[in-house]
Design a protein around this motif. Structure first.
Motif, PDB file in Angstrom:
ATOM      1  N   PRO A 105      -1.010 -27.859 -86.727  1.00  0.00           N
ATOM      2  CA  PRO A 105      -1.075 -26.766 -86.609  1.00  0.00           C
ATOM      3  C   PRO A 105      -1.766 -26.061 -85.380  1.00  0.00           C
ATOM      4  N   LEU A 106      -2.398 -26.990 -84.478  1.00  0.00           N
ATOM      5  CA  LEU A 106      -3.102 -26.417 -83.148  1.00  0.00           C
ATOM      6  C   LEU A 106      -2.011 -26.069 -82.271  1.00  0.00           C
ATOM      7  N   ARG A 107      -0.895 -26.725 -82.160  1.00  0.00           N
ATOM      8  CA  ARG A 107       0.214 -26.379 -81.428  1.00  0.00           C
ATOM      9  C   ARG A 107      -0.248 -26.440 -79.863  1.00  0.00           C
ATOM     10  N   LEU A 108      -0.584 -27.691 -79.592  1.00  0.00           N
ATOM     11  CA  LEU A 108      -0.933 -27.978 -78.058  1.00  0.00           C
ATOM     12  C   LEU A 108      -0.029 -28.152 -77.170  1.00  0.00           C
ATOM     13  N   THR A 109       1.241 -28.472 -77.657  1.00  0.00           N
ATOM     14  CA  THR A 109       2.450 -28.578 -76.482  1.00  0.00           C
ATOM     15  C   THR A 109       2.559 -27.519 -75.602  1.00  0.00           C
ATOM     16  N   PRO A 110       2.523 -26.305 -75.973  1.00  0.00           N
ATOM     17  CA  PRO A 110       2.828 -25.287 -75.117  1.00  0.00           C
ATOM     18  C   PRO A 110       1.650 -25.148 -74.122  1.00  0.00           C
ATOM     19  N   LEU A 111       0.421 -25.329 -74.300  1.00  0.00           N
ATOM     20  CA  LEU A 111      -0.611 -25.535 -73.247  1.00  0.00           C
ATOM     21  C   LEU A 111      -0.283 -26.976 -72.252  1.00  0.00           C
ATOM     22  N   PHE A 112       0.006 -27.781 -72.985  1.00  0.00           N
ATOM     23  CA  PHE A 112       0.363 -29.288 -72.038  1.00  0.00           C
ATOM     24  C   PHE A 112       1.580 -28.955 -71.218  1.00  0.00           C
ATOM     25  N   GLY A 113       2.536 -28.014 -71.439  1.00  0.00           N
ATOM     26  CA  GLY A 113       3.602 -27.734 -70.637  1.00  0.00           C
ATOM     27  C   GLY A 113       3.062 -26.847 -69.581  1.00  0.00           C
ATOM     28  N   LEU A 114       2.371 -25.887 -70.032  1.00  0.00           N
ATOM     29  CA  LEU A 114       1.760 -24.978 -68.849  1.00  0.00           C
ATOM     30  C   LEU A 114       1.035 -25.407 -67.855  1.00  0.00           C
ATOM     31  N   LEU A 115       0.255 -26.362 -68.213  1.00  0.00           N
ATOM     32  CA  LEU A 115      -0.669 -27.275 -67.429  1.00  0.00           C
ATOM     33  C   LEU A 115       0.180 -28.092 -66.339  1.00  0.00           C
ATOM     34  N   ALA A 116       1.247 -28.824 -66.803  1.00  0.00           N
ATOM     35  CA  ALA A 116       2.039 -29.423 -66.137  1.00  0.00           C
ATOM     36  C   ALA A 116       2.896 -28.497 -65.069  1.00  0.00           C
ATOM     37  N   VAL A 117       3.431 -27.422 -65.700  1.00  0.00           N
ATOM     38  CA  VAL A 117       4.355 -26.706 -64.892  1.00  0.00           C
ATOM     39  C   VAL A 117       3.423 -25.964 -63.617  1.00  0.00           C
ATOM     40  N   SER A 118       2.284 -25.537 -63.999  1.00  0.00           N
ATOM     41  CA  SER A 118       1.601 -24.896 -62.940  1.00  0.00           C
ATOM     42  C   SER A 118       1.151 -25.918 -61.893  1.00  0.00           C
ATOM     43  N   HIS A 119       1.260 -27.204 -62.080  1.00  0.00           N
ATOM     44  CA  HIS A 119       1.133 -28.110 -60.766  1.00  0.00           C
ATOM     45  C   HIS A 119       2.467 -28.976 -60.266  1.00  0.00           C
ATOM     46  N   ASP A 129       5.949 -42.026 -78.416  1.00  0.00           N
ATOM     47  CA  ASP A 129       5.810 -40.880 -79.205  1.00  0.00           C
ATOM     48  C   ASP A 129       5.252 -41.720 -80.624  1.00  0.00           C
ATOM     49  N   PRO A 130       3.736 -41.826 -80.587  1.00  0.00           N
ATOM     50  CA  PRO A 130       3.125 -42.466 -81.561  1.00  0.00           C
ATOM     51  C   PRO A 130       3.327 -42.110 -82.948  1.00  0.00           C
ATOM     52  N   ASP A 131       3.379 -41.052 -83.235  1.00  0.00           N
ATOM     53  CA  ASP A 131       3.752 -40.628 -84.765  1.00  0.00           C
ATOM     54  C   ASP A 131       5.106 -39.904 -84.971  1.00  0.00           C
ATOM     55  N   GLY A 132       6.038 -39.844 -84.006  1.00  0.00           N
ATOM     56  CA  GLY A 132       7.301 -39.283 -83.931  1.00  0.00           C
ATOM     57  C   GLY A 132       7.500 -37.873 -84.209  1.00  0.00           C
ATOM     58  N   THR A 133       6.414 -37.087 -83.688  1.00  0.00           N
ATOM     59  CA  THR A 133       6.619 -35.807 -83.688  1.00  0.00           C
ATOM     60  C   THR A 133       6.336 -34.841 -82.220  1.00  0.00           C
ATOM     61  N   SER A 134       6.044 -35.755 -81.237  1.00  0.00           N
ATOM     62  CA  SER A 134       5.575 -35.045 -79.980  1.00  0.00           C
ATOM     63  C   SER A 134       7.055 -34.670 -79.458  1.00  0.00           C
ATOM     64  N   VAL A 135       7.773 -35.604 -79.396  1.00  0.00           N
ATOM     65  CA  VAL A 135       8.994 -35.525 -78.459  1.00  0.00           C
ATOM     66  C   VAL A 135       9.847 -34.265 -78.919  1.00  0.00           C
ATOM     67  N   SER A 136      10.165 -34.502 -80.296  1.00  0.00           N
ATOM     68  CA  SER A 136      10.832 -33.291 -80.878  1.00  0.00           C
ATOM     69  C   SER A 136      10.215 -31.949 -80.720  1.00  0.00           C
ATOM     70  N   GLU A 137       8.965 -31.926 -80.776  1.00  0.00           N
ATOM     71  CA  GLU A 137       8.158 -30.630 -80.556  1.00  0.00           C
ATOM     72  C   GLU A 137       8.532 -29.984 -79.061  1.00  0.00           C
TER      73      GLU A 137
END
Length: 487
Positions: A105-119, A129-137
């Motif tokens: 529910p925290l939806r961290l992926t957009p923040l990770f994306g912003l931090l990566a792209v900003s650099h 993908d430890p639990d099978g949800t990160s890549v699909s997100e």
């Protein structure tokens, strides 16, 4: 009468639950995504650099429908970006060892994306993908086309015996290799991550099956094996170079006390003879040093880029990720020494012409998306590798491993993943700070717009009552995902 009262009470309860649910959902609602400046445009009078390949000075770069449509000064369009005149345009950076956050529910992926792209990181290879949800997100966000997240390529975990991560494929026989590889390709992965416990015959079978399916193989050299016995096409962390004295990720990554110059020379020769690739993730050894003064690390601006539960919960030295708890000064000293020896191996491989990838192993302790990639660049440079060679490794050389579609290169017909600098970053590492804009899948974002979006999300996670709620969710998710990450 009683029935009427029960109906009224049920209605009131439903309204209360709906209200509470709505309030909670609003707490988790992210701020607005940054808006792309343009999708079809021309970068006028710029210098295009394909590192170690070519330099095109004083030219125009035409972007249309997400692709590089033309390069030259005779282009006609209604949208020019004169603010970037005389800038330097390079391909986007590729992180070859990343881990995205799980879907919560925290939806961290957009923040990770912003931090990566900003650099400047416009592509990442998610190697597990430890639990099978990160890549699909990530794939969902790319399809949604709202947040500027990097392109994603993914690996599927294959192991045998007791699985450390829930989303692992368990291999019990060499005869299963062909079906495993086929299934992995059908699922949309481009890579097999050969993981712990696999014996040499299983690894060999996976490599053969992967070749037939057009898949990469990357991974860990299993603890009982040497680098040569595993012979992985892309070895992560330089595992297998030192002898294993203890089956622990910390020891295997950070204890190189027994590695002498002769051993390094043996590995260099084997890599060249076998045509192998290495993704050393040096930054993990740099960042683990923060456990030496955790209280000071908590005050670092770099770690405040992520929600506070990372520094306070996930990376806590006594209650955080199980495998990193209670590290003593001796372990940290060995890790510091291991980093120097790995840099020695790195420069010898580079001088010999071996293929080397830049990757960060994001979410390991104190490894923050984006900025950690710049740390990895610096560590490659400190090892003695010329800056332009580092850029070649970080762009088209990595891209050739992921696809045959000109990823990591500025060519007509290639996808437009570009970085716009005021100064030439192939001449000085300090020029990285002059990054002005990032183009992801043809959409241009000014860096300061992305940084404003990052600040908005940081404020979001630091707000009350979300901050304690986020810590609660993070703690539970860490216990769920990393419960077996104890060695």
């Amino acid at each position: 009468m009683l029935r009427t009262k029960l109906l009224v009470l049920s209605l009131i309860l439903a309204i209360v639950l709906l209200t509470v649910g709505t309030l909670i959902s609003l707490q988790f609602k992210l701020p607005k995504a940054p808006v792309a400046v343009s999708e079809n445009f021309v970068l006028q009078n710029v210098t295009i650099i394909n590192p170690k390949v070519n330099i095109l000075k004083n030219t125009d770069l035409h972007i249309k429908e997400g692709l590089i449509k033309a390069i030259g000064n005779d282009i006609q369009t209604t949208r020019y970006f004169k603010e970037f005149e005389e800038s330097f345009v390079l391909p986007g950076l590729i992180n070859m060892h990343a881990h995205n956050p799980a879907r919560t529910p925290l939806r961290l992926t957009p923040l990770f994306g912003l931090l990566a792209v900003s650099h400047g990181v416009t592509t990442w290879r998610d190697v597990a993908d430890p639990d099978g949800t990160s890549v699909s997100e990530v794939r969902f966000l790319i399809k949604e086309n709202k947040w500027p997240v990097p392109n994603v390529f993914s690996c599927a975990l294959v192991t045998t015996g007791h699985a450390r991560w829930a989303n692992s494929i368990i291999m019990t026989s060499v005869n299963e290799a062909s079906k495993i590889a086929t299934d992995i390709r059908i699922q949309g992965h481009s890579c097999i991550k050969s993981y712990e416990n696999l014996p040499p015959e299983f690894i060999a079978a996976l490599k053969d099956a992967a070749t037939k399916e057009g898949l990469q193989v990357a991974g860990h050299v299993p603890a009982p094996l040497t680098y040569e016995q595993a012979a992985l096409p892309d070895t992560q962390h330089f595992f297998g170079v030192p002898p294993v004295t203890q089956d622990s990720v910390v020891e295997r990554n950070g204890n190189w006390e027994a590695v002498e110059p002769d051993r390094i020379d043996e590995v260099v020769k084997f890599v060249l003879d076998s045509g192998l690739i290495n993704t050393p993730t040096l930054v993990t050894l740099l960042k683990i040093q923060e456990y030496g003064d955790y209280e000071s690390a908590k005050l670092s601006k770099e770690y405040s880029l992520l929600p506070s539960f990372y520094i306070e919960n996930v990376w806590h030295p006594y209650t955080g990720l199980p495998v990193y708890r209670y590290l003593n000064t001796e372990a940290l000293s060995r890790a510091k020494n291991a980093l120097k020896k790995k840099q020695n191996l790195l420069i010898k491989l580079s001088n010999a012409g071996a293929t080397l990838n830049l990757g960060t192993d994001t979410q390991q302790p104190f490894v923050v998306p984006g900025v950690s990639y710049w740390h990895e660049i610096k560590l490659f440079s400190e090892a003695g590798i010329p800056i332009e060679d580092i850029w070649a490794n970080a762009t088209w050389r990595a891209g050739k491993q992921l696809t045959d579609a000109n990823l990591g290169a500025i060519k007509v017909g290639a996808q437009a993943d570009l970085l716009i600098f005021k100064e030439n970053p192939t001449k000085s590492l300090s020029a990285l700070q002059s990054l002005q804009a990032i183009v992801v899948r043809g959409k241009l974002y000014r860096k300061h717009d992305i940084e404003r979006a990052i600040i908005a999300i940081q404020n979001h996670f630091n707000s009350w009552p979300l901050k304690p709620m986020a810590a609660f969710f993070a703690e539970r998710k860490m216990q769920e995902i990393a419960k077996n990450f104890t060695h």
